[in-house]
Design an enzyme around this catalytic site. Structure first.
Site, PDB file in Angstrom:
ATOM      1  N   ASP A 102       0.843  -1.195   0.000  1.00 34.45           N
ATOM      2  CA  ASP A 102       0.000   0.000   0.000  1.00 34.45           C
ATOM      3  C   ASP A 102       0.880   1.248   0.000  1.00 34.45           C
ATOM      4  O   ASP A 102       2.045   1.191   0.432  1.00 34.45           O
ATOM      5  CB  ASP A 102      -0.891   0.038   1.252  1.00 34.45           C
ATOM      6  CG  ASP A 102      -1.844  -1.148   1.303  1.00 34.45           C
ATOM      7  OD1 ASP A 102      -2.161  -1.692   0.231  1.00 34.45           O
ATOM      8  OD2 ASP A 102      -2.254  -1.511   2.423  1.00 34.45           O
TER       9      ASP A 102
HETATM   10  N1  URA Z   1      -1.171  -5.966   3.905  1.00 33.42           N
HETATM   11  C1  URA Z   1      -1.676  -4.709   3.911  1.00 33.42           C
HETATM   12  O1  URA Z   1      -2.717  -4.466   4.497  1.00 33.42           O
HETATM   13  N2  URA Z   1      -1.009  -3.760   3.231  1.00 33.42           N
HETATM   14  C2  URA Z   1       0.150  -3.978   2.591  1.00 33.42           C
HETATM   15  O2  URA Z   1       0.722  -3.043   2.005  1.00 33.42           O
HETATM   16  C3  URA Z   1       0.675  -5.274   2.602  1.00 33.42           C
HETATM   17  C4  URA Z   1      -0.003  -6.253   3.267  1.00 33.42           C
END
Ligand code: URA
Length: 242
Positions: A102
């Site tokens: 993310d």
């Molecule tokens: N899980 C999440 O919620 N976000 C990420 O970036 C990676 C794994």
């Protein structure tokens, strides 16, 4: 293959730069200074050196990036800087991130033009382990840990419409961070959208900070700082492919 193609594949420079380097005597083939960019070489048996360093031929390129927050794990994006923008200077065609973090997640991201390896590491059937450092709003109770380790409902559905449960995870308690918030290391075997955040929401908690530490055999090099990257070593590539 042509000598200039070989050198281009190893990211020595652009075609034009490579021509210039060869003209300046910086490249040798089996110990003899090369003079022609279009000379034919055998990438498997000839020893090619550049500035005195022997180059091992690799058709593909592999980089470990310490992804910083605020950058998107995409090849292009109309609004935000992408992880590919960070590696632009490498001039590697078809470079892609292996999976997504993310925008507000930092940590390990593999980037490569080896589509087969990306496919292998992301295949839901392979269950490649990923370890995350997770900073939480509240401490996990024993019951929360039991639930996470058993599998939780993160709101997805299976093909037959039944609720999807995450695969058993491993929760390792790591203490508290500088702000006094609980920190865990979480090992998961899938890579669903917002998976860690949704797993924590499933046990009535919230992720305040998320960092990926490893993916399969590949471990984030902690000498890198956010935004820095380096090529993988031969051993790292071999282990990932194994
Ligand atoms: N899980 C999440 O919620 N976000 C990420 O970036 C990676 C794994």
């Amino acid at each position: 293959m042509r000598l200039d193609k070989f050198l281009g594949d190893q990211n020595i420079g652009t075609r034009k730069q490579i021509k210039e380097y060869i003209k300046n005597g910086r490249c040798s083939v089996n110990g003899v200074v090369a003079t022609k960019a279009d000379a034919h070489i055998n990438e498997n048996s000839d020893e090619i050196s550049f500035d005195g360093n022997v180059l091992n031929y690799s058709k593909y390129h592999y980089f470990m990036l310490y992804k910083p927050q605020g950058v998107v794990s995409a090849v292009t994006d109309g609004r935000n800087k992408t992880v590919i923008d960070i590696l632009k200077a490498e001039n590697v065609k078809d470079l892609s991130p292996c999976g997504r973090l993310d925008i507000d997640t930092e940590g390990l991201l593999l980037l490569t033009d080896d589509g087969q390896l990306i496919h292998k590491l992301l295949s839901p059937k392979k269950h490649v382990d990923k370890v995350y450092e997770v900073h939480l709003e509240h401490e996990l109770s024993d019951k929360d840990i039991q639930n996470l380790e058993k599998g939780v409902d993160i709101g997805d559905k299976n093909d037959d419409g039944t609720p999807f449960y995450t695969m058993p995870a491993i929760v390792l308690e790591k203490g508290i961070d500088e702000s006094g918030r609980p920190v865990i290391h979480l090992v998961i075997h899938e890579g669903r959208f917002h998976q860690v955040k949704r797993m924590m929401e499933a046990v009535d908690n919230n992720v305040l900070f998320l960092k990926r530490l490893s993916m399969g055999s590949l471990v984030l090099d902690e000498t890198l700082t956010p935004g820095e990257y380096r090529p993988l070593s031969e051993d790292e590539i071999k282990e990932l492919k194994a």
